[in-house]
Design an enzyme around this catalytic site. Structure first.
Site, PDB file in Angstrom:
ATOM      1  N   ASN A  65      -4.763 -12.325   8.541  1.00  0.00           N
ATOM      2  CA  ASN A  65      -5.033 -10.949   8.979  1.00  0.00           C
ATOM      3  C   ASN A  65      -6.553 -10.868   9.116  1.00  0.00           C
ATOM      4  O   ASN A  65      -7.251 -10.679   8.126  1.00  0.00           O
ATOM      5  CB  ASN A  65      -4.511  -9.983   7.907  1.00  0.00           C
ATOM      6  CG  ASN A  65      -4.803  -8.519   8.219  1.00  0.00           C
ATOM      7  OD1 ASN A  65      -4.714  -8.100   9.366  1.00  0.00           O
ATOM      8  ND2 ASN A  65      -5.154  -7.744   7.202  1.00  0.00           N
TER       9      ASN A  65
ATOM     10  N   ASP B  31       0.811  -1.228   0.000  1.00  0.00           N
ATOM     11  CA  ASP B  31       0.000   0.000   0.000  1.00  0.00           C
ATOM     12  C   ASP B  31       0.841   1.273   0.000  1.00  0.00           C
ATOM     13  O   ASP B  31       0.618   2.200   0.795  1.00  0.00           O
ATOM     14  CB  ASP B  31      -0.963  -0.002   1.203  1.00  0.00           C
ATOM     15  CG  ASP B  31      -2.025  -1.085   1.050  1.00  0.00           C
ATOM     16  OD1 ASP B  31      -1.940  -1.841   0.065  1.00  0.00           O
ATOM     17  OD2 ASP B  31      -2.916  -1.180   1.902  1.00  0.00           O
TER      18      ASP B  31
HETATM   19  C1  GDL Z   1      -4.333  -4.607   2.352  1.00  0.00           C
HETATM   20  C2  GDL Z   1      -3.348  -4.357   3.414  1.00  0.00           C
HETATM   21  C3  GDL Z   1      -3.833  -4.773   4.804  1.00  0.00           C
HETATM   22  C4  GDL Z   1      -5.339  -4.635   4.927  1.00  0.00           C
HETATM   23  C5  GDL Z   1      -5.965  -5.492   3.876  1.00  0.00           C
HETATM   24  C6  GDL Z   1      -7.488  -5.534   3.892  1.00  0.00           C
HETATM   25  C7  GDL Z   1      -1.998  -6.316   2.781  1.00  0.00           C
HETATM   26  C8  GDL Z   1      -0.642  -6.863   2.478  1.00  0.00           C
HETATM   27  N1  GDL Z   1      -2.078  -5.008   3.110  1.00  0.00           N
HETATM   28  O1  GDL Z   1      -4.048  -4.397   1.215  1.00  0.00           O
HETATM   29  O2  GDL Z   1      -3.151  -4.000   5.745  1.00  0.00           O
HETATM   30  O3  GDL Z   1      -5.764  -5.032   6.203  1.00  0.00           O
HETATM   31  O4  GDL Z   1      -5.597  -4.999   2.609  1.00  0.00           O
HETATM   32  O5  GDL Z   1      -8.035  -4.248   3.753  1.00  0.00           O
HETATM   33  O6  GDL Z   1      -2.955  -7.040   2.723  1.00  0.00           O
END
Ligand code: GDL
Length: 426
Positions: A255, A120
């Site tokens: 994540n 990003d």
């Molecule tokens: C992204 C961002 C992450 C974010 C996710 C979902 C990556 C490597 N970077 O692009 O920080 O939480 O989208 O919005 O995933």
């Protein structure tokens, strides 16, 4: 026994970072479920990204030290990520020094594993040159941290971190090629799959990226992330990843949802996937995850939540790729209800069905309201209320058709809701 060496969680979302207490609860769960790695990368920890050059002030530094200890006591590898890419100038000696000093500062707080994130950020005109700078920054950091050779994990998140960001394509990207050729073999590269939020990650797509990067990628999985929308939370299982994938990646890191307490289905199911046998399915895995989650809902003596109720809630708030099976049914019922062709008798049956769904959602809400688990209540409350309210409006409207219409269709959504209903496709 997990089929992937690195398995864990990334706190990598935008928005309010988790608190030390939340992370403590997460660590306990991760350890109990067999995860081994936590990647600390909250986009809105200012010293992680915006103020990447600055050391943590004393209080924040102590908090970080405590967090590293906490992770360690739970047997987890704590990986600290720095995201300097917004304005790092690699031609500037001051920035090179600042980068090294920041990592040493964090190392002194007890961190042993590190990560550099370049997601990003703006692309350079010459992407291969951008990759070479990132390689050089990474090696500079490694040599500073470990003058006697690599002694911990080093994870790099590329600027082209998924198929849709690779130009002109994964197999032919000059950026990815330069990373693959330039980075030392000990550096792991993070990859989110074909998209930022990949509903599916195929074996073929991972083989392709592994080839150009010359190593198995480490998956940064955004399947359950919800920081890009107010409209959903993801309570479905880990899905859309064939079991064979496990043998092709260096690790799987999720994540997940910002709402910590809502991550049991997704995270438990991820660990379940990592150790699953050949007959593993997302549906069966979801049931196992919900069984683990269920006691958190049954802490009051006033209302009981059943596994069926919880399965319904999960299906209503499922995955980015689609609704859960019971939500598909609810939508079909709702569509039939608003269809003018539907006869009165059928309508009554449909309304009864929606009432039952709503009643079960409300039961879950009441059980949480009556119990001591306020964190879970507050995390889930907006989503349950949202579904229950819309069902109620539909039920009231459908029950009064032919009479004076009650005022149930005044628009309650936001501009964003309206934009979403425009129906165009990317
Ligand atoms: C992204 C961002 C992450 C974010 C996710 C979902 C990556 C490597 N970077 O692009 O920080 O939480 O989208 O919005 O995933």
């Amino acid at each position: 026994m997990s089929a992937v060496p690195i398995l864990g969680v990334i706190e990598g979302f935008y928005g309010r970072p988790w608190t030390p207490a939340q992370r403590g609860r997460l660590f306990a769960r991760m350890a109990a479920w067999g995860m081994n790695t936590f990647l600390y990368a909250p986009k809105d920890d200012r010293w992680h990204r915006q103020l990447w050059r600055d050391p943590y002030p004393e209080a924040e530094a102590e908090a970080l030290r405590g967090l590293v200890e906490d992770a360690c006591q739970h047997g987890l590898q704590f990986v600290y990520a720095l995201a300097p890419g917004l304005d790092l100038d690699w031609a500037d000696d001051g920035d090179r020094r600042a980068l090294a000093e920041k990592f040493v500062h964090v190392q002194r707080l007890g961190v042993e594993h590190f990560s550099l994130l370049f997601d990003d950020i703006p692309y350079a005109v010459d992407r291969a040159a951008q990759a070479r700078e990132q390689v050089s920054a990474t090696h500079h950091v490694m040599d500073t941290l470990w003058p006697d050779g690599q002694a911990g994990l080093l994870l790099l998140c590329p600027t082209e971190y998924c198929g849709e960001r690779a130009a002109p394509s994964v197999a032919t990207s000059p950026y990815l090629k330069a990373l693959g050729e330039g980075l030392r073999p000990g550096v792991e590269i993070l990859w989110t799959g074909p998209q930022v939020v990949s509903t599916e990650i195929s074996v073929q797509s991972v083989r392709e990226v592994n080839e150009i990067l010359r190593r198995p990628v480490m998956i940064w999985d955004n399947l359950h992330a919800n920081d890009f929308t107010l409209h959903r939370v993801n309570l479905g299982p880990y899905a859309g990843r064939p079991l064979e994938l496990r043998g092709l990646v260096a690790g799987l890191l999720s994540n997940p949802n910002n709402q910590l307490e809502l991550n049991t289905p997704g995270l438990f199911s991820l660990t379940d996937y990592a150790s699953g046998k050949s007959d593993w399915t997302p549906e069966a895995s979801l049931d196992r995850a919900l069984e683990v989650w269920l006691p958190a809902f049954n802490t009051s003596s006033i209302h009981r939540v059943s596994l069926d109720d919880l399965r319904l809630v999960s299906h209503l708030l499922y995955l980015p790729g689609g609704l859960g099976p019971q939500a598909v049914r609810v939508l079909d019922v709702a569509r039939a209800l608003v269809n003018p062709q539907t006869g009165a008798e059928e309508r009554e049956a449909l309304v009864r069905e929606l009432r039952t769904v709503r009643h079960r959602v409300i039961t879950v809400l009441r059980a949480l309201e009556a119990g001591p688990n306020r964190d879970l209540l507050f995390d889930l409350h907006p989503y349950l209320v949202d579904v229950a309210e819309e069902l109620q409006r539909l039920i009231v409207w459908a029950s009064h058709r032919g009479e004076d219409d009650p005022e149930v269709f005044s628009y309650r959504g936001s501009l964003a809701d309206r934009l979403m209903t425009l129906g165009w496709k990317t």
